[in-house]
Design a protein around this motif. Sequence first.
Motif, PDB file in Angstrom:
ATOM      1  N   TRP A  87      24.432 -29.344  16.277  1.00 36.48           N
ATOM      2  CA  TRP A  87      25.649 -28.566  16.484  1.00 36.48           C
ATOM      3  C   TRP A  87      26.730 -29.002  15.496  1.00 36.48           C
ATOM      4  O   TRP A  87      27.442 -28.167  14.923  1.00 36.48           O
ATOM      5  CB  TRP A  87      26.125 -28.734  17.927  1.00 36.48           C
ATOM      6  CG  TRP A  87      27.394 -28.005  18.227  1.00 36.48           C
ATOM      7  CD1 TRP A  87      27.551 -26.666  18.390  1.00 36.48           C
ATOM      8  CD2 TRP A  87      28.680 -28.588  18.373  1.00 36.48           C
ATOM      9  NE1 TRP A  87      28.864 -26.385  18.651  1.00 36.48           N
ATOM     10  CE2 TRP A  87      29.583 -27.553  18.640  1.00 36.48           C
ATOM     11  CE3 TRP A  87      29.158 -29.893  18.315  1.00 36.48           C
ATOM     12  CZ2 TRP A  87      30.926 -27.763  18.847  1.00 36.48           C
ATOM     13  CZ3 TRP A  87      30.494 -30.102  18.521  1.00 36.48           C
ATOM     14  CH2 TRP A  87      31.374 -29.053  18.777  1.00 36.48           C
ATOM     15  N   SER A  88      26.852 -30.308  15.295  1.00 37.47           N
ATOM     16  CA  SER A  88      27.821 -30.836  14.341  1.00 37.47           C
ATOM     17  C   SER A  88      27.517 -30.338  12.929  1.00 37.47           C
ATOM     18  O   SER A  88      28.433 -29.962  12.185  1.00 37.47           O
ATOM     19  CB  SER A  88      27.802 -32.363  14.377  1.00 37.47           C
ATOM     20  OG  SER A  88      28.540 -32.902  13.324  1.00 37.47           O
ATOM     21  N   ARG A 106      28.598 -26.712  12.625  1.00 34.54           N
ATOM     22  CA  ARG A 106      30.053 -26.595  12.542  1.00 34.54           C
ATOM     23  C   ARG A 106      30.552 -27.004  11.152  1.00 34.54           C
ATOM     24  O   ARG A 106      31.447 -26.368  10.595  1.00 34.54           O
ATOM     25  CB  ARG A 106      30.719 -27.464  13.608  1.00 34.54           C
ATOM     26  CG  ARG A 106      30.376 -27.099  15.034  1.00 34.54           C
ATOM     27  CD  ARG A 106      30.971 -25.802  15.439  1.00 34.54           C
ATOM     28  NE  ARG A 106      32.415 -25.959  15.482  1.00 34.54           N
ATOM     29  CZ  ARG A 106      33.259 -24.971  15.689  1.00 34.54           C
ATOM     30  NH1 ARG A 106      32.809 -23.768  15.900  1.00 34.54           N
ATOM     31  NH2 ARG A 106      34.546 -25.179  15.708  1.00 34.54           N
TER      32      ARG A 106
END
Length: 92
Positions: free
Chosen positions: A70-71, A74
């Motif tokens: 997810w990081s 992003r």
Amino acid sequence: MGASLILGILALVSGLGLRYWINRRRFYRRSPTGAQGFSSYEKSVIVTNAERVGKLVAIVLIIFGVLFLWSYSRQKKAKEKTSQNIGIQNPL
């Protein structure tokens, strides 16, 4: 490739692999009646507790893997957004 992508994939694959391995061992240890077969009480306690800890470690690895992925997504979106903003401000 980013470090968070590599760490995310490694953690996710390790966590899923660990869960699979523990569940597979537990499955093949069962008898036709569904009871798990151990040679001694001590082995039963040690293996059961080790599997519990292993499953907790696997869950933590899966969570960290998802968070790293997810990081990475992003960071990638933020980088694309800044590159689009720079392209709009300074056309060639």
